[in-house]
Design an enzyme around this catalytic site. Structure first.
Site, PDB file in Angstrom:
ATOM      1  N   ASP A  67      33.440  32.202  40.302  1.00 63.04           N
ATOM      2  CA  ASP A  67      33.860  33.591  40.354  1.00 63.04           C
ATOM      3  C   ASP A  67      33.515  34.097  41.760  1.00 63.04           C
ATOM      4  O   ASP A  67      32.793  33.432  42.514  1.00 63.04           O
ATOM      5  CB  ASP A  67      33.165  34.409  39.253  1.00 63.04           C
ATOM      6  CG  ASP A  67      33.956  35.665  38.924  1.00 63.04           C
ATOM      7  OD1 ASP A  67      33.772  36.202  37.827  1.00 63.04           O
ATOM      8  OD2 ASP A  67      34.776  36.083  39.777  1.00 63.04           O
TER       9      ASP A  67
HETATM   10  C1  GLC Z   1      36.123  39.188  39.834  1.00 63.71           C
HETATM   11  C2  GLC Z   1      36.283  38.811  38.382  1.00 63.71           C
HETATM   12  C3  GLC Z   1      37.251  37.682  38.160  1.00 63.71           C
HETATM   13  C4  GLC Z   1      38.398  37.779  39.149  1.00 63.71           C
HETATM   14  C5  GLC Z   1      37.831  37.544  40.520  1.00 63.71           C
HETATM   15  C6  GLC Z   1      38.905  37.679  41.603  1.00 63.71           C
HETATM   16  O1  GLC Z   1      34.776  39.352  40.153  1.00 63.71           O
HETATM   17  O2  GLC Z   1      35.089  38.543  37.648  1.00 63.71           O
HETATM   18  O3  GLC Z   1      37.723  37.788  36.804  1.00 63.71           O
HETATM   19  O4  GLC Z   1      39.402  36.823  38.842  1.00 63.71           O
HETATM   20  O5  GLC Z   1      36.732  38.392  40.834  1.00 63.71           O
HETATM   21  O6  GLC Z   1      39.409  38.973  41.638  1.00 63.71           O
END
Ligand code: GLC
Length: 726
Positions: free
Chosen positions: A285
């Site tokens: 993430d």
């Molecule tokens: C965020 C979210 C994830 C998302 C990523 C990119 O922190 O937790 O679900 O896909 O960053 O935006």
């Protein structure tokens, strides 16, 4: 927070820091003339061949040749995103222009084309509303539509679906998942992934694993016993891998049993790769999701997103022998496998605006919203004879004045402002939808202040519609959205408004919008009708109006339990550093505790009524790997056409371990005209009856007696029959 704002700012303009030179095999990453490197030979496996929509053996051979060509620096550059902000509207990763490696171009999200793309896109109803449709075929179409919009914006990886269990409705991203039940969640998630990948876009199922709290998501350690982990928090991810062949997995921010997910070899290698044979790549993430370099790589993380930070240390680690090139090659192989198996090197990435918010996609958004609206209450008007028809559907011919009010009545209430945010061109609000569907004879008055004049209008109205519930300010992603909810109750001022209106009108209809359960028991008996419309997307206002006027017979069924009080649920702890997730939540918890919900999992009213009869089983005894086919006759005993969601729950009273009072194990839908009867068949795989035996380290199907119960919700079971596994 500043950092994320920086990322946001960059994301919205064009990546502030752009690709760092070392990341694209640039000056210091170019070919080292004369190096001879023999990568380890790689034999395609059944899993890598099944993963690959193209000739998997040829892809693996091509990768082996590239591993000999790529320099160590170039390989390491392939294992991270290119920049801490979007580049030309996408999160880029794993590019090597020297050797024609196209890279991965990622975008969110679970609700449609991400606003980070800088482009308009269809705002579909949120996933929890799509969960309320209980229609996997419909969800497959949604996945395909979102994928088409992503490709039109130059992306090839869709960072969705979110399939974390809705453990508690105060979770800020409850709207982003399909619901509380493992079987239902897995079925809907598999359908979405199949839809996405059918369009040549790679899905990235998230957040692996046990991410069901927002406010402490970066640090919280979720302690889960192995049986609970295997039976409650992982099966839907397993189905994403085994049934849908998901192309990638996003590891979660949080810890599980003391290990950050990106550092958890148990999750990323022992289970995901060794047991489930996942052949794709794992990306972290964003920003805070990678906690090591060699440690994360060895645990099973392949790509640090959105840019190299921790993974910058891999070069020194390699140079100093703390990691081998063969270990790096394993991750590079998975990253290249995804790109070549999906033919990303064979396609032009171009902007095709006509695909986005196309007539077809907007119609699909409306269709899904119509199928997701859940009718919770529908009574006769206050003071009317008990045999009078209920207040819904509204009959245009017999009414002339509607009054609409409430905090969400004229709000473009499409959901979370976090990473799942989309940017539609126009949103039809509930008020606009009612006005567009009302017809010429019906006046629709919007009241924003309940003064004397408004009270008079309310008293004279043929019906009053209060559109209220939650807004983006009440719930969403942590850091960039509103975070977890502070309560399950409706805002007190909205409750007061409802009470003021019910005091003067005999026909009050409340439409709730939000991501998951709102507790209503202290006022819902005072209103005549109650609907749950979730965050219904950019055509949601039309769907609400279509249901209220009866142009659509509501068929939505709750994908979660609505308790009478938050105290009836397991506690929601979004402040402690460590939380324990046990085996119980949702209807399984409520039924085990003997606590009745306000509205059960699977509940939803229709303008029709359905009777169940003639239950029959394909056998009374089945083997541990057999399917039990359950057949039941469903009759529409109402006077309008409708869709019924037939649900099959299984009890295991003879089990040697504690089980839930019942578990959903199959569901199917049937559309019936008035008086029509159809036989509905549901298949229950005996393997789905297994419990996880921690000592044996395996799922065990008990040879014992079971009971299948079929009905219209977890509390409305109409017919049942015993069977045994032997
Ligand atoms: C965020 C979210 C994830 C998302 C990523 C990119 O922190 O937790 O679900 O896909 O960053 O935006």
């Amino acid at each position: 927070m500043r950092f994320w704002i920086g990322v946001l700012a960059c994301a919205l303009v064009i990546g502030c820091d752009g690709p760092s030179p070392a990341m694209d095999g640039g000056p210091d990453g170019g070919a080292d003339g004369g190096r001879v490197y023999e990568p380890e030979p790689f034999e395609p496996t059944a899993a890598t061949l099944a993963y690959c929509p193209r000739d998997g053996a040829a892809v693996e051979a091509r990768i082996t040749a590239l591993l000999a060509e790529l320099t160590p620096a170039e390989k390491i550059a392939l294992l991270s995103g290119s920049a801490s902000a979007v580049i030309d509207g996408v999160w880029e990763a794993s590019v090597n222009t020297r050797l024609g490696i196209p890279g991965l171009h990622m975008l969110d999200g679970p609700r449609g084309l991400s606003a980070f793309s800088g482009k308009r896109g269809t705002a579909f109803p949120v996933a929890s509303m799509r969960g309320a449709s209980w229609d996997p075929a419909l969800e497959r179409r949604v996945g395909a539509a979102m994928a088409r919009e992503l490709r039109s914006a130059g992306a090839d990886v869709l960072l969705a679906p979110t399939i974390n269990i809705l453990r508690h409705p105060r979770w800020g991203r409850a709207q982003e998942t399909y619901g509380e039940d493992v079987h239902h969640l897995g079925t809907m998630g598999v359908a979405f992934i199949e839809g996405v990948q059918s369009e040549g876009v790679l899905a990235s199922v998230k957040h692996y694993a046990a991410n069901s709290i927002e406010n402490t998501r970066h640090e919280v350690d979720v302690v889960i016993d192995e049986r609970t982990l295997r039976e409650i928090y992982l099966p839907h991810f397993r189905r994403a891998v085994e049934d849908a062949r998901v192309a990638s997995v996003m590891s979660a921010y949080n810890q599980v049993n003391g290990a950050y997910c990106d550092l958890s070899r148990h999750l990323l290698t022992d289970i995901l790769r060794d047991e489930w044979q996942f052949a794709g790549f794992v990306e972290s993430d964003w920003i805070w999701g990678t906690h090591g370099s060699v440690e994360s790589l060895r645990a099973g993380l392949d790509i640090e997103m959105p840019a190299a930070d921790q993974f910058r240390r891999l070069r020194r680690a390699l140079a100093e022998g703390d990691v081998t090139e063969a270990e790096i090659d394993s991750s590079v192989r998975r990253v290249l496998r995804a790109q070549f198996c999906y033919g990303l090197d064979e396609r032009e990435r171009e902007d095709v605006p006509s695909v986005r918010e196309s007539t077809e996609h907007l119609a699909l958004a409306l269709e899904v919203a119509r199928r997701g609206v859940v009718l919770l209450e529908n009574r006769v008007a206050d003071g009317a004879p008990t045999d009078a028809p209920p207040v819904l559907p509204l009959d245009r011919a017999s009414i002339s004045r509607l009054v609409v009010l409430g905090r969400a009545a004229d709000v473009e209430n499409i959901g979370d402002e976090g990473s799942s945010r989309v940017s539609p061109t126009d949103v039809v609000t509930a008020l606009e939808g009612l006005r567009m569907r009302a017809g010429a004879e019906l006046t629709v008055t919007h009241v924003t202040t309940l003064d004397d004049e408004a009270r008079a209008a309310v008293a004279e109205a043929d019906a009053v519609i209060v559109v209220t519930g939650l807004l983006a300010a009440d719930e969403g992603e942590g850091d960039i959205g509103a975070g977890d909810r502070s309560t399950l109750a409706l805002d007190p001022s909205e409750v007061a408004l409802i009470r003021e209106v019910t005091a003067v009108s005999p026909r009050v209809i409340v439409v709730l919008e939000g991501g998951a359960a709102i507790t209503v028991s202290d006022w819902a008996d005072e209103v005549e009708a109650l609907l749950f419309a979730f965050y219904p997307g950019q055509r949601g206002g039309l769907a609400i109006a279509d249901v209220l006027f009866g142009d659509v017979n509501p068929s939505g069924r709750l994908p979660f339990s609505v308790p009478n009080a938050e105290a009836d649920l397991p506690p929601f702890d979004n402040v402690s550093a460590t939380v324990i997730y046990d085996y119980w939540h949702g209807y399984r918890h409520l039924q085990r505790e003997g606590v009745a919900p306000r509205y059960p999992f699977g509940h939803g009213l229709s303008y029709a009524r359905f009777a169940y009869s003639g239950l029959s089983l394909s056998a009374s005894r089945i083997g541990p790997e057999d399917d039990l086919i359950v057949r039941v006759d469903v009759t529409n005993v109402g006077d309008v056409r409708g869709i019924e969601t037939v649900q099959a729950y299984v009890r295991a009273p003879g089990s040697r371990v504690e089980r839930a009072p019942r578990d959903l194990r199959a569901f199917a839908q049937v559309e019936l005209g008035p008086g029509e009867t159809q036989t509905v068949a549901l298949a229950i795989d005996a393997r789905d009856l297994a419990f996880y035996d921690v000592e044996a380290g395996a799922f065990v199907v008990e040879h014992t007696s079971y009971e299948v119960e079929v009905g219209a919700s977890a509390e409305d079971l109409r017919v049942s029959a015993p069977f045994a596994v032997e």
